[in-house]
Design a protein around this motif. Structure first.
Motif, PDB file in Angstrom:
ATOM      1  N   ARG A 142       3.187   7.013  -5.049  1.00 17.35           N
ATOM      2  CA  ARG A 142       3.017   6.944  -6.260  1.00 17.35           C
ATOM      3  C   ARG A 142       1.897   8.109  -6.801  1.00 17.35           C
ATOM      4  O   ARG A 142       1.820   8.713  -7.784  1.00 17.35           O
ATOM      5  CB  ARG A 142       1.955   6.148  -7.257  1.00 17.35           C
ATOM      6  CG  ARG A 142       3.648   4.485  -7.533  1.00 17.35           C
ATOM      7  CD  ARG A 142       2.635   3.740  -8.834  1.00 17.35           C
ATOM      8  NE  ARG A 142       3.631   3.131  -9.344  1.00 17.35           N
ATOM      9  CZ  ARG A 142       3.766   1.626  -9.104  1.00 17.35           C
ATOM     10  NH1 ARG A 142       2.551   1.210  -7.768  1.00 17.35           N
ATOM     11  NH2 ARG A 142       4.923   0.562  -9.211  1.00 17.35           N
ATOM     12  N   ARG A 185      14.185  -0.032   0.251  1.00 23.08           N
ATOM     13  CA  ARG A 185      14.277   0.587   2.268  1.00 23.08           C
ATOM     14  C   ARG A 185      13.541  -0.664   2.324  1.00 23.08           C
ATOM     15  O   ARG A 185      14.415  -0.880   2.792  1.00 23.08           O
ATOM     16  CB  ARG A 185      13.947   2.049   2.200  1.00 23.08           C
ATOM     17  CG  ARG A 185      15.180   3.206   2.273  1.00 23.08           C
ATOM     18  CD  ARG A 185      16.667   2.906   2.741  1.00 23.08           C
ATOM     19  NE  ARG A 185      15.759   2.542   4.664  1.00 23.08           N
ATOM     20  CZ  ARG A 185      15.800   3.752   5.180  1.00 23.08           C
ATOM     21  NH1 ARG A 185      16.217   5.254   4.852  1.00 23.08           N
ATOM     22  NH2 ARG A 185      15.595   3.445   6.517  1.00 23.08           N
ATOM     23  N   ASN A 186      12.792  -0.946   2.079  1.00 23.40           N
ATOM     24  CA  ASN A 186      11.930  -2.216   3.061  1.00 23.40           C
ATOM     25  C   ASN A 186      11.862  -3.256   2.455  1.00 23.40           C
ATOM     26  O   ASN A 186      12.621  -4.156   2.881  1.00 23.40           O
ATOM     27  CB  ASN A 186      10.216  -1.682   2.393  1.00 23.40           C
ATOM     28  CG  ASN A 186      10.290  -0.402   3.535  1.00 23.40           C
ATOM     29  OD1 ASN A 186       9.655  -0.623   4.411  1.00 23.40           O
ATOM     30  ND2 ASN A 186      10.001   0.123   3.003  1.00 23.40           N
ATOM     31  N   ARG A 188       1.605   2.512  -3.309  1.00 23.63           N
ATOM     32  CA  ARG A 188       0.907   3.269  -3.721  1.00 23.63           C
ATOM     33  C   ARG A 188       0.890   4.585  -3.687  1.00 23.63           C
ATOM     34  O   ARG A 188       0.470   4.973  -3.791  1.00 23.63           O
ATOM     35  CB  ARG A 188      -0.486   2.345  -4.092  1.00 23.63           C
ATOM     36  CG  ARG A 188      -2.098   2.744  -4.626  1.00 23.63           C
ATOM     37  CD  ARG A 188      -3.282   1.945  -4.266  1.00 23.63           C
ATOM     38  NE  ARG A 188      -3.429   2.442  -2.676  1.00 23.63           N
ATOM     39  CZ  ARG A 188      -3.717   1.479  -1.884  1.00 23.63           C
ATOM     40  NH1 ARG A 188      -4.847   0.197  -2.316  1.00 23.63           N
ATOM     41  NH2 ARG A 188      -4.463   1.423  -0.376  1.00 23.63           N
ATOM     42  N   THR A 189       0.676   4.489  -2.398  1.00 23.81           N
ATOM     43  CA  THR A 189       1.214   6.206  -2.003  1.00 23.81           C
ATOM     44  C   THR A 189       2.140   6.968  -2.241  1.00 23.81           C
ATOM     45  O   THR A 189       1.760   7.979  -2.987  1.00 23.81           O
ATOM     46  CB  THR A 189       1.197   5.712  -0.211  1.00 23.81           C
ATOM     47  OG1 THR A 189      -0.107   4.790   0.236  1.00 23.81           O
ATOM     48  CG2 THR A 189       1.182   7.470   0.425  1.00 23.81           C
ATOM     49  N   LYS A 199      13.930   4.591  -3.644  1.00 23.92           N
ATOM     50  CA  LYS A 199      13.512   4.605  -1.880  1.00 23.92           C
ATOM     51  C   LYS A 199      12.415   4.342  -1.421  1.00 23.92           C
ATOM     52  O   LYS A 199      12.523   3.705  -0.428  1.00 23.92           O
ATOM     53  CB  LYS A 199      13.368   5.954  -2.214  1.00 23.92           C
ATOM     54  CG  LYS A 199      13.250   6.845  -1.529  1.00 23.92           C
ATOM     55  CD  LYS A 199      12.844   8.517  -1.097  1.00 23.92           C
ATOM     56  CE  LYS A 199      13.162   9.028  -0.020  1.00 23.92           C
ATOM     57  NZ  LYS A 199      12.518  10.943  -0.011  1.00 23.92           N
ATOM     58  N   HIS A 200      11.586   4.045  -1.406  1.00 24.78           N
ATOM     59  CA  HIS A 200      10.326   3.963  -1.648  1.00 24.78           C
ATOM     60  C   HIS A 200      10.380   2.694  -0.741  1.00 24.78           C
ATOM     61  O   HIS A 200      10.320   1.445  -0.053  1.00 24.78           O
ATOM     62  CB  HIS A 200       8.925   4.091  -1.621  1.00 24.78           C
ATOM     63  CG  HIS A 200       8.819   5.977  -1.246  1.00 24.78           C
ATOM     64  ND1 HIS A 200       8.445   5.642  -0.010  1.00 24.78           N
ATOM     65  CD2 HIS A 200       9.123   6.572  -1.651  1.00 24.78           C
ATOM     66  CE1 HIS A 200       7.839   7.467  -0.594  1.00 24.78           C
ATOM     67  NE2 HIS A 200       8.977   8.196  -0.657  1.00 24.78           N
ATOM     68  N   ALA A 201      10.696   1.589  -2.085  1.00 22.50           N
ATOM     69  CA  ALA A 201      10.511   0.131  -1.884  1.00 22.50           C
ATOM     70  C   ALA A 201      11.405  -0.876  -2.122  1.00 22.50           C
ATOM     71  O   ALA A 201      11.734  -0.903  -0.930  1.00 22.50           O
ATOM     72  CB  ALA A 201      10.370  -0.352  -3.650  1.00 22.50           C
ATOM     73  N   LYS A 236      12.209   7.060  -7.713  1.00 20.02           N
ATOM     74  CA  LYS A 236      12.273   6.826  -6.614  1.00 20.02           C
ATOM     75  C   LYS A 236      11.025   6.366  -5.939  1.00 20.02           C
ATOM     76  O   LYS A 236      11.972   5.977  -4.911  1.00 20.02           O
ATOM     77  CB  LYS A 236      11.656   8.795  -6.066  1.00 20.02           C
ATOM     78  CG  LYS A 236      12.851   8.981  -6.499  1.00 20.02           C
ATOM     79  CD  LYS A 236      12.136  10.603  -5.604  1.00 20.02           C
ATOM     80  CE  LYS A 236      13.960  11.604  -5.277  1.00 20.02           C
ATOM     81  NZ  LYS A 236      13.634  12.960  -4.232  1.00 20.02           N
ATOM     82  N   ASP A 245       0.455  -1.240  -0.188  1.00 15.83           N
ATOM     83  CA  ASP A 245       0.046   0.229   0.124  1.00 15.83           C
ATOM     84  C   ASP A 245       1.108   0.747   0.214  1.00 15.83           C
ATOM     85  O   ASP A 245       0.655   2.398  -0.702  1.00 15.83           O
ATOM     86  CB  ASP A 245      -0.663  -0.212   1.043  1.00 15.83           C
ATOM     87  CG  ASP A 245      -2.012  -1.057   1.025  1.00 15.83           C
ATOM     88  OD1 ASP A 245      -2.258  -1.270   0.188  1.00 15.83           O
ATOM     89  OD2 ASP A 245      -2.588  -1.115   2.073  1.00 15.83           O
ATOM     90  N   TYR A 246       2.006   1.298   1.090  1.00 17.26           N
ATOM     91  CA  TYR A 246       2.313   2.251   0.992  1.00 17.26           C
ATOM     92  C   TYR A 246       3.805   2.331  -0.167  1.00 17.26           C
ATOM     93  O   TYR A 246       3.776   3.804  -0.928  1.00 17.26           O
ATOM     94  CB  TYR A 246       3.798   2.569   2.524  1.00 17.26           C
ATOM     95  CG  TYR A 246       4.842   1.251   1.922  1.00 17.26           C
ATOM     96  CD1 TYR A 246       3.974  -0.029   3.264  1.00 17.26           C
ATOM     97  CD2 TYR A 246       5.621   1.451   1.471  1.00 17.26           C
ATOM     98  CE1 TYR A 246       5.291  -0.792   2.969  1.00 17.26           C
ATOM     99  CE2 TYR A 246       6.426   0.268   0.939  1.00 17.26           C
ATOM    100  CZ  TYR A 246       6.854  -0.752   1.973  1.00 17.26           C
ATOM    101  OH  TYR A 246       7.013  -2.355   2.019  1.00 17.26           O
TER     102      TYR A 246
END
Lengths: 339, 328
Positions: free
Chosen positions: B227, B243-244, B224-225, B239-241, B235, B221-222
């Protein structure tokens, strides 16, 4: 007044194991500046796909936007470049989601995630963006906003995370805020607080809200106008008061019957088919026939419903005005009017 | 719990673990058949019973095992790992001369494996049904299945006879002249093939893991957030994907450090790399117990340090661990 966001005959298809199925079969909606449009329906009716289409976020593959337009301030955004869409997203049209628990990135602080959106769309320094993020957290009613900006999502409750999502969504003063089931995952008192907050935000920033929900109670609470969706189509549309007081489609009546009765007038309750729940489920999209998709579950079904799909027709209103008025796609409702 | 308290506690565990490893290794080696005194005597070309007794007395082999262990442990605590039976040199000096090349090899291999493996996996995850993704799956299966000495020989054949781009032997050029920068480049040049050989097996594993992890995270979900904010796909991915997605890879990379060190032993033999692997191999054959124990001690030390660093890295990367919060 011209609509701010206008969806015209939008058709979206998905590739599945059963071949290509139609998720949205040509829907039309208008969002007026500063109003709240509720889109209501069960899971699988296409309401979330409609929201994602407005954001230009239909996953492709497997999704395909095959026909129709989405016009935002005179620009057909279905034709916009990915770059242009990224400009609009988060700045002019933003979105909050159903799952506040998982919608924030666990490895970044709340303040970082809000500041990131601000820096993306505005020419500000990191420090200014951070200050703005703290201010936004204060606006959405988070206590000790400065301390909370440095908190990670797992250190917050669901309601607080949804407030952070809202702060992020309004950070660039969007004109349209799409809220996809914003309170479904929250408990009832927190739901009421989030609705209050959304109304405050709307008043303060004049943002139009598109609220997507399966809950007619939430519609009654929030919406100015309502579109009821079923199996990829809008089957009834009109002002929220009209639809709640005088639903024409048996499905809408069913949804209203699902609201726990809290002092609803006996007079209107008598006119509703006695449905505490709607029997059956939404038919799988690849099995839709030529007739009305609701026919198998409908208490008022007759032969014509299974042969011929009813168009979304105006009800007591000139045809060109129907998007602003009360329209319904039901043969039974038409008979009733004719009678 | 503060970071410094955490580090102190982990260091304490590390010391206890190392002492346990030392005791266990000592007992295991002495349970193995073979008498070092006989091997030493053999090296000398035979010995009388008196000479054998003298050898045993010199090396402390005539004392009861428990006393030998006590003496050894006392030595370890004060930094004395004894003297090699074979080289007649303190073990700590023998290892000191070889540990840097081994660390260099292991760290380089790990870096190659992580950067290339994660890079391949991330690119594959962007189009899970695409041709590149299929290639990564096949490549990682082969890379994982191939024994490290075979990979090494194949690379030697490729780069020694077919495409002589990289040296296949040793750590530095025999007749080297130049400044420190040129020397570093020369060592890097020599390092490439052994590090790649050692890295490939782990690279394959990280590629598979990061492909799966990234596909999982890209559906979160995050993401999608991210995007919905209007972030570019680059990015969103990096960055978001990412890192997890790297969190499970960090865990596995930490666990694999021990395997990497044992893999280094084989690779050092194949490429004649002047590290601890060759020393360990030879001391087994020579029943050179102090040297062998010393090598094992340092290998264990490296694993403990690597795991500590991994855990610290994990705490930096995942705030949920840092605050002891629930993983949601």
């Amino acid at each position: 007044m011209d609509p701010l966001l206008s969806v015209r005959d939008l058709k979206v298809e998905f590739d599945t194991r059963h071949g290509r199925v139609t998720a949205l079969a040509g829907i039309s909606l208008d969002v007026m500046p500063g109003e709240t449009l509720g889109i209501v329906g069960e899971s699988g009716c296409g309401k979330s796909i409609t929201a994602l289409a407005m954001m230009g976020l239909i996953p492709n593959p497997p999704g395909h936007l095959t026909d129709g337009q989405i016009v935002f301030e005179g620009e057909d955004i279905t034709r916009a470049s990915p770059r242009r869409m990224r400009q609009l997203r988060g700045r002019d049209i933003s979105m909050i989601f159903q799952e506040p628990m998982t919608s924030l990135n666990p490895v970044f602080t709340a303040g970082d995630q809000i500041a990131e959106a601000i820096m993306l769309h505005q020419d500000v320094s990191k420090k200014e963006a951070w200050e703005e993020a703290v201010e936004l957290l204060r606006v959405v009613g988070i206590p000790e906003p400065r301390r909370r900006a440095a908190s990670y999502p797992h250190e917050m409750s669901g309601g607080m995370r949804q407030r952070v999502m809202i702060a992020m969504a309004i950070s660039c003063r969007p004109k349209v805020l799409i809220a996809d089931e914003p309170t479904t995952a929250l408990d009832v008192t927190v739901q009421a607080q989030i609705f209050d907050l959304m109304r405050d935000i709307q008043e303060k920033f004049g943002v139009a809200i598109v609220m997507i929900t399966h809950d007619m109670g939430a519609i009654a609470e929030m919406a100015d106008r309502v579109a009821v969706m079923y199996a990829g189509r809008v089957i009834e549309q009109g002002r929220a008061d009209d639809i709640l007081d005088d639903p024409r489609h048996p499905y809408t009546s069913g949804l209203i019957g699902c609201i726990p009765a809290l002092g609803r007038e006996a007079a209107s309750a008598e006119r509703l088919p006695p449905l505490a729940e709607i029997p059956g489920v939404v038919p799988p999209l690849h099995l839709l026939g030529a007739g009305c998709a609701f026919a198998d579950r409908c208490p008022l079904v007759h032969d014509r419903c299974r042969r011929e799909r009813p168009p979304l027709a105006p009800h007591g209103m000139a045809a060109q005005e129907f998007l602003g008025g009360h329209a319904v796609a039901c043969h039974a409702a038409e008979r009733e009017i004719a009678a | 719990m503060g970071a410094s308290g955490y580090i102190l506690r982990r260091l304490g565990y590390g010391v206890i673990l190392l002492l346990g490893v030392v005791v266990l290794n000592f007992l295991l080696i002495h349970a193995a058949p073979g008498d070092p005194a006989e091997v030493i005597a053999g090296e000398m070309g035979g010995a009388t019973q008196e000479m054998m007794d003298k050898i045993r007395a010199d090396y402390g082999l005539d004392k009861p095992l428990i006393v030998q262990l006590g003496l050894y442990l006392g030595g370890v605590v004060t930094g004395d790992l004894g003297e090699s039976y074979f080289f007649n040199q303190p073990v700590i000096e023998l290892i000191g001369a070889r540990i840097v090349p081994t660390i260099l090899l292991v760290v380089a291999a790990q870096m190659i494996a992580i950067t290339l493996g994660v890079g391949m996996g991330v690119l594959a995850a962007r189009r899970p049904q695409g041709a590149w993704s299929a290639f990564v799956s096949v490549f990682s299966t082969i890379g994982y299945a191939a024994p490290v000495f075979w990979t090494g020989l194949m690379l030697i054949i490729l780069f020694a006879s077919m495409l002589p781009l990289f040296p296949v032997e040793g750590m530095e050029s025999a007749r080297f002249s130049g400044g420190p920068i040129l020397y570093a480049l020369d060592v890097l040049h020599h390092l490439f093939l052994p590090a790649l050989t050692l890295g490939i097996i782990f690279l394959a594993q990280y590629a598979r893991l990061s492909r799966a992890s990234m596909i999982d995270v890209l559906g979160a979900d995050y993401v999608r957030t991210a995007r919905a904010k209007g972030l570019s796909e680059r990015k969103v991915t990096f960055k978001h994907a990412l890192r997890n997605a790297v969190l499970p890879i960090m865990t596995v990379a930490g666990i694999q450090f021990g395997n990497l060190i044992s893999g280094a032993l084989l690779v050092e033999t194949v490429f004649n790399w002047p590290g601890m692997g060759r020393l360990a191999f030879d001391s087994v054959l020579r029943r050179d117990y102090p040297t062998l124990l010393g090598v094992l001690f340092f290998a264990a030390l490296m694993v403990v340090v690597a795991n500590l660093l991994t855990d610290l890295g994990y705490r930096l990367a995942d705030p949920r661990i840092r605050t002891g919060g629930s993983r949601k």
